[in-house]
Design a protein around this motif. Sequence first.
Motif, PDB file in Angstrom:
ATOM      1  N   GLY A  65       0.871  -1.398  -0.039  1.00  0.00           N
ATOM      2  CA  GLY A  65      -0.025   0.144   0.066  1.00  0.00           C
ATOM      3  C   GLY A  65       0.821   1.133   0.033  1.00  0.00           C
ATOM      4  O   GLY A  65       1.904   1.322   0.707  1.00  0.00           O
ATOM      5  N   HIS A  66       0.446   2.354  -0.733  1.00  0.00           N
ATOM      6  CA  HIS A  66       1.344   3.391  -0.666  1.00  0.00           C
ATOM      7  C   HIS A  66       0.992   4.314   0.502  1.00  0.00           C
ATOM      8  O   HIS A  66      -0.249   4.384   0.854  1.00  0.00           O
ATOM      9  CB  HIS A  66       0.705   4.285  -1.934  1.00  0.00           C
ATOM     10  CG  HIS A  66       1.616   4.244  -3.277  1.00  0.00           C
ATOM     11  ND1 HIS A  66       1.085   3.018  -4.170  1.00  0.00           N
ATOM     12  CD2 HIS A  66       2.399   4.548  -3.746  1.00  0.00           C
ATOM     13  CE1 HIS A  66       2.008   3.013  -5.072  1.00  0.00           C
ATOM     14  NE2 HIS A  66       3.002   3.736  -4.946  1.00  0.00           N
ATOM     15  N   GLN A  67       1.903   4.881   0.978  1.00  0.00           N
ATOM     16  CA  GLN A  67       1.620   5.911   2.154  1.00  0.00           C
ATOM     17  C   GLN A  67       1.535   7.295   1.370  1.00  0.00           C
ATOM     18  O   GLN A  67       0.940   8.128   1.729  1.00  0.00           O
ATOM     19  CB  GLN A  67       2.958   5.900   3.343  1.00  0.00           C
ATOM     20  CG  GLN A  67       2.917   4.604   3.892  1.00  0.00           C
ATOM     21  CD  GLN A  67       1.650   4.580   4.762  1.00  0.00           C
ATOM     22  OE1 GLN A  67       0.716   3.770   4.361  1.00  0.00           O
ATOM     23  NE2 GLN A  67       1.517   5.238   5.885  1.00  0.00           N
ATOM     24  N   ASN A  68       2.525   7.397   0.407  1.00  0.00           N
ATOM     25  CA  ASN A  68       2.435   8.604  -0.337  1.00  0.00           C
ATOM     26  C   ASN A  68       3.137   8.215  -1.976  1.00  0.00           C
ATOM     27  O   ASN A  68       3.537   7.005  -2.069  1.00  0.00           O
ATOM     28  CB  ASN A  68       2.982   9.913   0.362  1.00  0.00           C
ATOM     29  CG  ASN A  68       4.488   9.635   0.628  1.00  0.00           C
ATOM     30  OD1 ASN A  68       5.267   8.791  -0.038  1.00  0.00           O
ATOM     31  ND2 ASN A  68       4.832  10.130   1.706  1.00  0.00           N
ATOM     32  N   GLU A  69       3.439   9.208  -2.721  1.00  0.00           N
ATOM     33  CA  GLU A  69       3.861   8.925  -3.987  1.00  0.00           C
ATOM     34  C   GLU A  69       5.411   8.221  -3.873  1.00  0.00           C
ATOM     35  O   GLU A  69       5.872   7.369  -4.681  1.00  0.00           O
ATOM     36  CB  GLU A  69       3.945  10.218  -4.640  1.00  0.00           C
ATOM     37  CG  GLU A  69       4.113   9.801  -6.372  1.00  0.00           C
ATOM     38  CD  GLU A  69       2.992   8.861  -6.954  1.00  0.00           C
ATOM     39  OE1 GLU A  69       3.640   8.393  -8.009  1.00  0.00           O
ATOM     40  OE2 GLU A  69       2.011   8.991  -6.595  1.00  0.00           O
ATOM     41  N   GLU A  70       6.274   8.760  -2.657  1.00  0.00           N
ATOM     42  CA  GLU A  70       7.413   8.134  -2.651  1.00  0.00           C
ATOM     43  C   GLU A  70       7.637   6.980  -1.778  1.00  0.00           C
ATOM     44  O   GLU A  70       8.872   6.729  -1.602  1.00  0.00           O
ATOM     45  CB  GLU A  70       8.147   9.452  -2.392  1.00  0.00           C
ATOM     46  CG  GLU A  70       8.309  10.462  -3.484  1.00  0.00           C
ATOM     47  CD  GLU A  70       9.210  11.595  -3.249  1.00  0.00           C
ATOM     48  OE1 GLU A  70      10.735  11.426  -3.385  1.00  0.00           O
ATOM     49  OE2 GLU A  70       8.937  12.811  -2.918  1.00  0.00           O
ATOM     50  N   PHE A  71       6.676   6.716  -0.978  1.00  0.00           N
ATOM     51  CA  PHE A  71       6.809   5.401   0.009  1.00  0.00           C
ATOM     52  C   PHE A  71       5.538   4.556   0.052  1.00  0.00           C
ATOM     53  O   PHE A  71       4.758   4.975   0.038  1.00  0.00           O
ATOM     54  CB  PHE A  71       6.941   6.257   1.254  1.00  0.00           C
ATOM     55  CG  PHE A  71       7.099   5.274   2.539  1.00  0.00           C
ATOM     56  CD1 PHE A  71       8.594   4.807   3.025  1.00  0.00           C
ATOM     57  CD2 PHE A  71       6.360   4.698   3.210  1.00  0.00           C
ATOM     58  CE1 PHE A  71       8.867   4.263   3.959  1.00  0.00           C
ATOM     59  CE2 PHE A  71       6.365   3.746   4.180  1.00  0.00           C
ATOM     60  CZ  PHE A  71       7.739   3.451   4.625  1.00  0.00           C
TER      61      PHE A  71
END
Length: 238
Positions: A65-71
């Motif tokens: 799952g994405h926490q945000n676009e970079e993580f």
Amino acid sequence: MEGKHVPTHPEVPGEPTKTGTAILETATATIQGFGPINKIHQHLCAFHFYGHDMTRQVEAHHFCGHQNEEFRQCLIYDRPDADGRLIGLEYIVSEELFLTLPDDEKKFWHSHEFEVKSGVLFMPGVPGPIQRQDLEKVAKTYGKVIHFWQVDRGDTLPLGIPQVMMALTRDGQLYDNLAQDMEKRYGVSFSEEREKRANMEGPAHGIHPLANAGSKGIQTVLREVDCKPVESVPRVFV
């Protein structure tokens, strides 16, 4: 290169789940929320090997799952079935975030460029054109993997010290029998995917020399130390 076959899904000891437990689980499932789990949006399949022993190669099913676009963060199971064993986890970061890490931290992270471009990292059941849209991003990222359960040696419970894992970085590392078994079960062709991903690009600055353990072995070890006591805090009465 052929690897020895070791059962990677040993039977866990213990009594079968009782009816009362199953009913309780059903009841709590209707009441509680599972936000972090419900955020999982993709299934990535690949292979890991122990950072200190490349001969120990493990099939790894990532549920991410994405926490945000970079993580993004992933739970890792030994198989995608409902009774899959949770054997580890992986954190995946963008090149930009990786470059902010201290140098002594970078060695724990591996690059994903070869995994993606070679075709061995894929999304089971997802049409090629769709999965390649995301894998173009993954090829530029770095991952940090810890495995807790050494299923490759047949452990029926998670024994021993959690270990840092690494990923494939060049041809000739992955055992042929593992690759062929994966291709057969999921109806994929790593060689065909390699051709279709040939134009993908890795990190903009190239793979960092400290990543992938700096091309050296890396192993988690246990060291006994004195336990720092809790400092006394004066009580304040109001």
